[in-house]
Each structure stands twice: as structure tokens, then as C-alpha cells.
Design an enzyme around this catalytic site. Structure first.
Site, PDB file in Angstrom:
ATOM      1  N   GLU A   1       0.848  -1.195   0.000  1.00 33.51           N
ATOM      2  CA  GLU A   1       0.000   0.000   0.000  1.00 33.51           C
ATOM      3  C   GLU A   1       0.880   1.242   0.000  1.00 33.51           C
ATOM      4  O   GLU A   1       1.749   1.402   0.858  1.00 33.51           O
ATOM      5  CB  GLU A   1      -0.935  -0.002   1.213  1.00 33.51           C
ATOM      6  CG  GLU A   1      -1.850  -1.208   1.293  1.00 33.51           C
ATOM      7  CD  GLU A   1      -2.847  -1.296   0.148  1.00 33.51           C
ATOM      8  OE1 GLU A   1      -3.021  -0.304  -0.600  1.00 33.51           O
ATOM      9  OE2 GLU A   1      -3.460  -2.370  -0.008  1.00 33.51           O
TER      10      GLU A   1
ATOM     11  N   CYS B   1      -7.262  -1.460   8.451  1.00 29.54           N
ATOM     12  CA  CYS B   1      -5.918  -1.470   7.863  1.00 29.54           C
ATOM     13  C   CYS B   1      -5.508  -0.055   7.452  1.00 29.54           C
ATOM     14  O   CYS B   1      -4.461   0.447   7.854  1.00 29.54           O
ATOM     15  CB  CYS B   1      -5.880  -2.394   6.647  1.00 29.54           C
ATOM     16  SG  CYS B   1      -6.108  -4.137   7.022  1.00 29.54           S
TER      17      CYS B   1
ATOM     18  N   HIS C   1      -0.639  -5.839   2.552  1.00 31.99           N
ATOM     19  CA  HIS C   1      -1.802  -6.723   2.593  1.00 31.99           C
ATOM     20  C   HIS C   1      -1.398  -8.101   2.084  1.00 31.99           C
ATOM     21  O   HIS C   1      -0.711  -8.204   1.060  1.00 31.99           O
ATOM     22  CB  HIS C   1      -2.934  -6.184   1.710  1.00 31.99           C
ATOM     23  CG  HIS C   1      -3.900  -5.322   2.433  1.00 31.99           C
ATOM     24  ND1 HIS C   1      -4.178  -4.024   2.074  1.00 31.99           N
ATOM     25  CD2 HIS C   1      -4.682  -5.577   3.517  1.00 31.99           C
ATOM     26  CE1 HIS C   1      -5.082  -3.515   2.897  1.00 31.99           C
ATOM     27  NE2 HIS C   1      -5.405  -4.447   3.780  1.00 31.99           N
TER      28      HIS C   1
END
Length: 196
Positions: free
Chosen positions: A79, A143, A162
Site C-alpha cells: 500500500e 488497515c 496486505h
């Protein structure tokens, strides 16, 4: 280098959260003699994240923090951004953050100081055995919430990874080995930046 890696506790139908299982296996493997590794399990509760994130920085004083969460996708995902607004999905207690945001008056998003393209190139050169990709949207749930909060504290480099659930293609050990390579690639990047 002091490295902190977090995983999440159970939520919804996910009675065993793959992120925490993989982080525990990573802790058994370690990162080598040159780096210390600490792990922490984060509850899937907005208020707990708001309380816990600043404490982790002040107590552990990490040089690098890597948060790990589970996603419905088949690849390991890096991410690039944490987002501040849009948290309209309730946590495991049925609660939402105040104003559906992470940090009132904060920016819309924060980009990680780590270059995820370089991380991906580095691990491919090391022969990583799992599929990886880079994402600009961590999902507006716990998250993303933890990622943005950690980034907003500005205490050091932060990443969010992730991983697929354990009922997908990869085993817990395969994911832990991949996570280890990913973290070592991030460390290499930080060391290289420090010597430039």
C-alpha cells in the site's frame, strides 16, 4: 535496525486472522542478527488503534514499522498511501471513528516514505515466490485507518502490506518468507538512503 511488525486480530468470519499468523511465523524466523524484530497484535477496533499506535512508537521506538493486514485478493499488496476520510464500515464492536475520519483536520492522504516500486524490484531480484502488486487504496477499514494514523505520527518510515487469506494459494510459511524478503528490501532502501 529495530523493526516493528503488526498484525490484526480476528474480525467478522475471520476467526484466525492470516496477518497475525504470518507475523508470528516471521517472528520465529527473525530478520537476521543485524536487526531486532518486535511484533504486536492489533484489535480490529478503531478506538484501540487510536490508543495503541502512538504507544507503539513511544514504547518500541522502531526504525521501521510494517503493518500487515489480510485482503480478499490473491497477491501480496504494497500500500502506497494511507487515507484520512471515509471510514463508514463498523469495527468488530459495531463502532465508527468520530466523523468517519482518522485525524480531524489532517490531510486527505499521506504517502509512505518508502518507494514501493523499488521494494517490488528488489524482491523480484531476490526471487520472491509470491505474486505482488502495488496499490493506492488500502480499503478504508482498520488497515487503512492504522496506516494513516501511523504515517501521520511522523515518527519514522512506515509500510502497509496486505496478504491473502490462508485459504488462498499460499501457505502461512510461504507468506512469512515473502514478508521477510519484503522487510529486508525495505531495510536495504533505508540504509541506502542514509548513506547517500
Amino acid at each position: 535496525m529495530r523493526v516493528l511488525v503488526t498484525g490484526f486480530g480476528p474480525f467478522g468470519n475471520c476467526k484466525v486472522n492470516a496477518s497475525w499468523e504470518v507475523v508470528k511465523v516471521l517472528a520465529e524466523e527473525g530478520l537476521g542478527e543485524d536487526h531486532s524484530l518486535e511484533i504486536d497484535e492489533i484489535p480490529v477496533v478503531y478506538e484501540a488503534v487510536q490508543d495503541r499506535a502512538p504507544l507503539l512508537w513511544s514504547e518500541k521506538k522502531p526504525d521501521l514499522t510494517v503493518h500487515v493486514g489480510v485482503s480478499p485478493y490473491d497477491s501480496v499488496t504494497f500500500e502506497q498511501y494511507g487515507r484520512n476520510f471515509g471510514y463508514s464500515k463498523p469495527d468488530i464492536l459495531g463502532r465508527f471513528p468520530n466523523m468517519e475520519c482518522c485525524v480531524p483536520d489532517g490531510p486527505d492522504c499521506i504517502r509512505s516514505r518508502l518507494d514501493m516500486d523499488l521494494v517490488q524490484l528488489n524482491i523480484k531480484a531476490r526471487g520472491i515466490s509470491v505474486e505482488t502488486c502495488i496499490s493506492d487504496d488500502a480499503g478504508r477499514y482498520l488497515c487503512d485507518f492504522l496506516y494513516f494514523l501511523s504515517l501521520s505520527l511522523g515518527q519514522g518510515p512506515v509500510a502497509f502490506v496486505h496478504i491473502p487469506s490462508l485459504d488462498k494459494e499460499y501457505s502461512c510459511m510461504e507468506l512469512a518468507k515473502a514478508l521477510r524478503l519484503i522487510i529486508l528490501a525495505m531495510i536495504d532502501q533505508l540504509v541506502e538512503k542514509a548513506t547517500v
